[in-house]
Design a protein around this motif. Structure first.
Motif, short mmCIF file in Angstrom:
data_model
loop_
_atom_site.label_atom_id
_atom_site.label_comp_id
_atom_site.label_asym_id
_atom_site.label_seq_id
_atom_site.Cartn_x
_atom_site.Cartn_y
_atom_site.Cartn_z
N ASP A 5 0.75 -1.27 0.01
CA ASP A 5 -0.05 -0.01 -0.08
C ASP A 5 0.99 1.18 0.17
N GLU A 22 -3.70 -0.08 -7.85
CA GLU A 22 -3.38 -1.50 -7.62
C GLU A 22 -2.20 -1.87 -8.52
N SER A 23 -1.91 -1.22 -9.70
CA SER A 23 -0.85 -1.73 -10.58
C SER A 23 0.63 -1.28 -10.20
#
Length: 180
Positions: free
Chosen positions: A3, A54-55
């Motif tokens: 994250d 998210e990539s």
């Protein structure tokens, strides 16, 4: 996936050395590489809203840079000559025999790397230097993963043939280490 809540500009600052290294491997000119990196950063900042959190940020940036390089090549078909990597300045380092041998090996590997076909060089740099997975490399280059593996195997084989230096950093028996 880690994250990472940093903004695109914050990530860019930390990622600049990787981006520049890939740019130099593509264009073989530190000056042109700097221009490509700057253009890639500008494009990334302008397009920050299109980055999918998210990539992988590195794969996104490598793709932007590679697309800019392809655009440059298309424009350069009608332009004049470019500068060779051979004209680049010395690699800084302390004096000493070990550093001298390492420098010669590095120059030899760099020269051999630049002799590889572009498609092999791109895959080798993305997988072995930038540490992208085969899948991520395939996505950056818009090619099948099997093609990535095939090009990487050929690139590694060609580097050993050109330098005589194996994956462990040792010279193959009977090689003097010169490029033909």
């Amino acid at each position: 996936m880690i994250d990472d809540t940093r903004t695109v500009p914050q990530r860019l600052v930390a990622f600049l050395p990787n981006l520049r290294r890939f740019a130099i491997s593509l264009c073989r000119s530190p000056e042109l590489a700097d221009d490509l990196v700057q253009a890639a950063c500008e494009r990334a900042i302008r397009s920050a809203d299109s980055f999918a959190p998210e990539s992988r940020f590195d794969a996104w940036m490598f793709r932007i840079l590679r697309n800019l390089w392809i655009d440059h090549l298309r424009r350069a078909k009608t332009a004049g000559p470019h500068q060779d990597l051979d004209e680049a300045g010395d690699i800084p380092g302390p004096d000493g025999q070990i550093v001298s041998h390492a420098r010669l090996d590095l120059l030899e590997v760099t020269a051999a790397l630049m002799k590889l076909p572009e498609e092999q060089r791109e895959v080798l740099v993305l997988v072995c230097v930038e540490d992208l997975s085969y899948r991520e490399t395939a996505d950056v280059l818009s090619i099948p993963i099997g093609t990535v593996m095939s090009r990487l195997a050929r690139a590694r084989k060609n580097l050993v043939r050109l330098t005589g230096i194996n994956a462990g950093g040792e010279r193959s028996p009977g090689t003097k280490g010169g490029l033909a």
